[in-house]
Design a protein around this motif. Sequence first.
Motif, PDB file in Angstrom:
ATOM      1  N   GLN A  39       0.851  -1.191   0.000  1.00 64.22           N
ATOM      2  CA  GLN A  39       0.000   0.000   0.000  1.00 64.22           C
ATOM      3  C   GLN A  39       0.885   1.238   0.000  1.00 64.22           C
ATOM      4  O   GLN A  39       2.047   1.189   0.394  1.00 64.22           O
ATOM      5  CB  GLN A  39      -0.920   0.037   1.223  1.00 64.22           C
ATOM      6  CG  GLN A  39      -1.870  -1.139   1.329  1.00 64.22           C
ATOM      7  CD  GLN A  39      -2.788  -1.016   2.540  1.00 64.22           C
ATOM      8  OE1 GLN A  39      -2.997   0.065   3.094  1.00 64.22           O
ATOM      9  NE2 GLN A  39      -3.348  -2.142   2.964  1.00 64.22           N
ATOM     10  N   ARG A  40       0.311   2.349  -0.446  1.00 65.20           N
ATOM     11  CA  ARG A  40       0.988   3.631  -0.331  1.00 65.20           C
ATOM     12  C   ARG A  40      -0.044   4.706  -0.037  1.00 65.20           C
ATOM     13  O   ARG A  40      -1.231   4.549  -0.338  1.00 65.20           O
ATOM     14  CB  ARG A  40       1.784   3.990  -1.581  1.00 65.20           C
ATOM     15  CG  ARG A  40       0.968   4.326  -2.808  1.00 65.20           C
ATOM     16  CD  ARG A  40       1.830   4.992  -3.874  1.00 65.20           C
ATOM     17  NE  ARG A  40       2.281   6.315  -3.450  1.00 65.20           N
ATOM     18  CZ  ARG A  40       3.197   7.027  -4.109  1.00 65.20           C
ATOM     19  NH1 ARG A  40       3.761   6.531  -5.196  1.00 65.20           N
ATOM     20  NH2 ARG A  40       3.556   8.217  -3.690  1.00 65.20           N
ATOM     21  N   THR A  41       0.404   5.788   0.547  1.00 65.66           N
ATOM     22  CA  THR A  41      -0.524   6.828   0.942  1.00 65.66           C
ATOM     23  C   THR A  41      -0.972   7.655  -0.259  1.00 65.66           C
ATOM     24  O   THR A  41      -0.195   7.918  -1.170  1.00 65.66           O
ATOM     25  CB  THR A  41       0.121   7.754   1.995  1.00 65.66           C
ATOM     26  OG1 THR A  41      -0.811   8.745   2.387  1.00 65.66           O
ATOM     27  CG2 THR A  41       1.360   8.440   1.442  1.00 65.66           C
ATOM     28  N   ASN A  42      -2.238   8.006  -0.259  1.00 60.37           N
ATOM     29  CA  ASN A  42      -2.766   8.919  -1.266  1.00 60.37           C
ATOM     30  C   ASN A  42      -2.296  10.325  -0.915  1.00 60.37           C
ATOM     31  O   ASN A  42      -2.504  10.798   0.203  1.00 60.37           O
ATOM     32  CB  ASN A  42      -4.294   8.849  -1.277  1.00 60.37           C
ATOM     33  CG  ASN A  42      -4.905   9.677  -2.380  1.00 60.37           C
ATOM     34  OD1 ASN A  42      -4.777  10.905  -2.394  1.00 60.37           O
ATOM     35  ND2 ASN A  42      -5.591   9.035  -3.312  1.00 60.37           N
ATOM     36  N   CYS A  51      -2.084  -1.186  -3.601  1.00 59.46           N
ATOM     37  CA  CYS A  51      -1.489  -1.081  -4.935  1.00 59.46           C
ATOM     38  C   CYS A  51      -2.180  -2.095  -5.849  1.00 59.46           C
ATOM     39  O   CYS A  51      -1.914  -3.301  -5.746  1.00 59.46           O
ATOM     40  CB  CYS A  51       0.010  -1.345  -4.875  1.00 59.46           C
ATOM     41  SG  CYS A  51       0.945  -0.150  -3.897  1.00 59.46           S
ATOM     42  N   MET A  52      -3.041  -1.629  -6.729  1.00 60.44           N
ATOM     43  CA  MET A  52      -3.824  -2.516  -7.587  1.00 60.44           C
ATOM     44  C   MET A  52      -3.616  -2.243  -9.071  1.00 60.44           C
ATOM     45  O   MET A  52      -4.245  -2.861  -9.909  1.00 60.44           O
ATOM     46  CB  MET A  52      -5.309  -2.367  -7.247  1.00 60.44           C
ATOM     47  CG  MET A  52      -5.677  -2.761  -5.825  1.00 60.44           C
ATOM     48  SD  MET A  52      -5.383  -4.514  -5.491  1.00 60.44           S
ATOM     49  CE  MET A  52      -6.608  -5.260  -6.559  1.00 60.44           C
ATOM     50  N   LEU A 127      10.714  11.041  -8.144  1.00 60.67           N
ATOM     51  CA  LEU A 127      11.952  10.392  -7.718  1.00 60.67           C
ATOM     52  C   LEU A 127      11.940  10.068  -6.233  1.00 60.67           C
ATOM     53  O   LEU A 127      12.468   9.037  -5.807  1.00 60.67           O
ATOM     54  CB  LEU A 127      13.144  11.294  -8.051  1.00 60.67           C
ATOM     55  CG  LEU A 127      14.532  10.783  -7.638  1.00 60.67           C
ATOM     56  CD1 LEU A 127      14.849   9.455  -8.326  1.00 60.67           C
ATOM     57  CD2 LEU A 127      15.607  11.810  -7.953  1.00 60.67           C
ATOM     58  N   SER A 128      11.328  10.916  -5.424  1.00 60.51           N
ATOM     59  CA  SER A 128      11.317  10.702  -3.968  1.00 60.51           C
ATOM     60  C   SER A 128      10.572   9.436  -3.580  1.00 60.51           C
ATOM     61  O   SER A 128      10.764   8.929  -2.472  1.00 60.51           O
ATOM     62  CB  SER A 128      10.687  11.909  -3.269  1.00 60.51           C
ATOM     63  OG  SER A 128       9.346  12.096  -3.683  1.00 60.51           O
ATOM     64  N   ASP A 129       9.735   8.894  -4.476  1.00 58.34           N
ATOM     65  CA  ASP A 129       9.024   7.647  -4.161  1.00 58.34           C
ATOM     66  C   ASP A 129       9.987   6.496  -3.887  1.00 58.34           C
ATOM     67  O   ASP A 129       9.639   5.538  -3.197  1.00 58.34           O
ATOM     68  CB  ASP A 129       8.098   7.265  -5.316  1.00 58.34           C
ATOM     69  CG  ASP A 129       6.903   8.203  -5.433  1.00 58.34           C
ATOM     70  OD1 ASP A 129       6.674   8.981  -4.496  1.00 58.34           O
ATOM     71  OD2 ASP A 129       6.209   8.155  -6.464  1.00 58.34           O
ATOM     72  N   TRP A 130      11.201   6.571  -4.437  1.00 57.05           N
ATOM     73  CA  TRP A 130      12.193   5.515  -4.249  1.00 57.05           C
ATOM     74  C   TRP A 130      12.963   5.683  -2.948  1.00 57.05           C
ATOM     75  O   TRP A 130      13.640   4.750  -2.504  1.00 57.05           O
ATOM     76  CB  TRP A 130      13.183   5.504  -5.415  1.00 57.05           C
ATOM     77  CG  TRP A 130      12.564   5.109  -6.709  1.00 57.05           C
ATOM     78  CD1 TRP A 130      11.895   5.911  -7.597  1.00 57.05           C
ATOM     79  CD2 TRP A 130      12.532   3.798  -7.283  1.00 57.05           C
ATOM     80  NE1 TRP A 130      11.468   5.191  -8.677  1.00 57.05           N
ATOM     81  CE2 TRP A 130      11.840   3.888  -8.511  1.00 57.05           C
ATOM     82  CE3 TRP A 130      13.025   2.559  -6.875  1.00 57.05           C
ATOM     83  CZ2 TRP A 130      11.634   2.782  -9.331  1.00 57.05           C
ATOM     84  CZ3 TRP A 130      12.834   1.461  -7.690  1.00 57.05           C
ATOM     85  CH2 TRP A 130      12.134   1.579  -8.909  1.00 57.05           C
ATOM     86  N   TYR A 131      12.896   6.869  -2.340  1.00 54.86           N
ATOM     87  CA  TYR A 131      13.713   7.162  -1.166  1.00 54.86           C
ATOM     88  C   TYR A 131      12.850   7.737  -0.049  1.00 54.86           C
ATOM     89  O   TYR A 131      13.109   8.828   0.465  1.00 54.86           O
ATOM     90  CB  TYR A 131      14.833   8.133  -1.545  1.00 54.86           C
ATOM     91  CG  TYR A 131      15.687   7.635  -2.685  1.00 54.86           C
ATOM     92  CD1 TYR A 131      16.640   6.639  -2.472  1.00 54.86           C
ATOM     93  CD2 TYR A 131      15.519   8.121  -3.982  1.00 54.86           C
ATOM     94  CE1 TYR A 131      17.417   6.163  -3.508  1.00 54.86           C
ATOM     95  CE2 TYR A 131      16.297   7.646  -5.022  1.00 54.86           C
ATOM     96  CZ  TYR A 131      17.243   6.666  -4.785  1.00 54.86           C
ATOM     97  OH  TYR A 131      18.010   6.184  -5.819  1.00 54.86           O
ATOM     98  N   GLU A 150       7.612   1.130   0.833  1.00 58.29           N
ATOM     99  CA  GLU A 150       7.917   0.918  -0.591  1.00 58.29           C
ATOM    100  C   GLU A 150       6.813   1.567  -1.413  1.00 58.29           C
ATOM    101  O   GLU A 150       5.851   0.912  -1.814  1.00 58.29           O
ATOM    102  CB  GLU A 150       8.034  -0.577  -0.903  1.00 58.29           C
ATOM    103  CG  GLU A 150       8.552  -0.852  -2.300  1.00 58.29           C
ATOM    104  CD  GLU A 150       8.666  -2.330  -2.604  1.00 58.29           C
ATOM    105  OE1 GLU A 150       9.172  -2.668  -3.692  1.00 58.29           O
ATOM    106  OE2 GLU A 150       8.239  -3.148  -1.768  1.00 58.29           O
ATOM    107  N   ALA A 151       6.967   2.860  -1.660  1.00 57.84           N
ATOM    108  CA  ALA A 151       5.940   3.596  -2.390  1.00 57.84           C
ATOM    109  C   ALA A 151       5.858   3.181  -3.850  1.00 57.84           C
ATOM    110  O   ALA A 151       4.854   3.464  -4.522  1.00 57.84           O
ATOM    111  CB  ALA A 151       6.202   5.106  -2.293  1.00 57.84           C
TER     112      ALA A 151
END
Length: 313
Positions: A39-42, A51-52, A127-131, A150-151
């Motif tokens: 899952q990741r935050t909206n 995550c679908m 890019l920040s989704d990886w870090y 893990e976004a």
Amino acid sequence: MMAVDAQRMCYGLYCGKPIIAWNGTTEIYGECGVCPRGQRTNLTTKICQQCMESPELYDWLYLGFMAMLPLILHWFFIEWYSGKKSSSALFQHITALFECTAAALITLLLSEPVGYLHIQSCRVQMLSDWYTMLYNPSPDYVNTIHCTQEAVYPLYTIVFIYYAFCLVLMMLLRPLLIKKIACGLGKSDRFKSIYAALYFFPILTVIQAVGGGLLYYAFPYIILVLSLLTLAIYMSASEIETFKDLLVKKKRLVVLLSHWLIHAYGIISISRVDRLERDLPLLALVPGPTLFYLLTAKFTDPSRIHLEEGSGH
């Protein structure tokens, strides 16, 4: 975990409220914090969402690039240590291809949804989704709210799982194969390609851990640059100066076609094939570097240059 007001926004870029229960048609949310795996935050509502989505073509191309790295390195070191007279290189190449292919299939089958050759993912938005570990907020500048997640699920961890299966399959299959067929090699040289893999797998793992996000955006250009450099080095080392030189050995044609395929892969990755009528003609550029090299090689031959310098004096 206590239920909280869904309207109260969370601190930080990746902190979210997980859904902990349903009260009829009403969702009950937990405290702001890290979202569960998968899952990741909206970014708007700050609520954790499953995550679908299906990966985009670019995501698959990125995963394909990360999957090709160990295979290419396997082939390079097998060729490097096998020697020109060894007949075992071909079997080792095929075994390495089988190992990486099997590892990729097993990794996909074990990913969500389990048992299928496709995956569910969260789209990469920035890019920040990886870090996400760099974006843990400190509202009072003293206490830190840890929201590392893990976004980009599962694009980050699936590579580590794949490398692990590659390593396990290599350790199970390759020593048995080499022991049976690598009779033309010395005892000290038989397992050098395996020893090399024991070095480059940890290096690849560290590169993915530290630079996975950078690789995600830069890999098409890395492919193009490396394919051009390695092709030029190979043709120069093999003293290929004419089209006839290419046809002398089948191995040279195989190497050339492999470089062309990798070069086409890079072009497709850059263009993302958003518009077929615009992007597909770009594939006509694939033979361009080879043709340019062959047409200009005779003008850059060192012996020819020295001969002209001598005649000038």
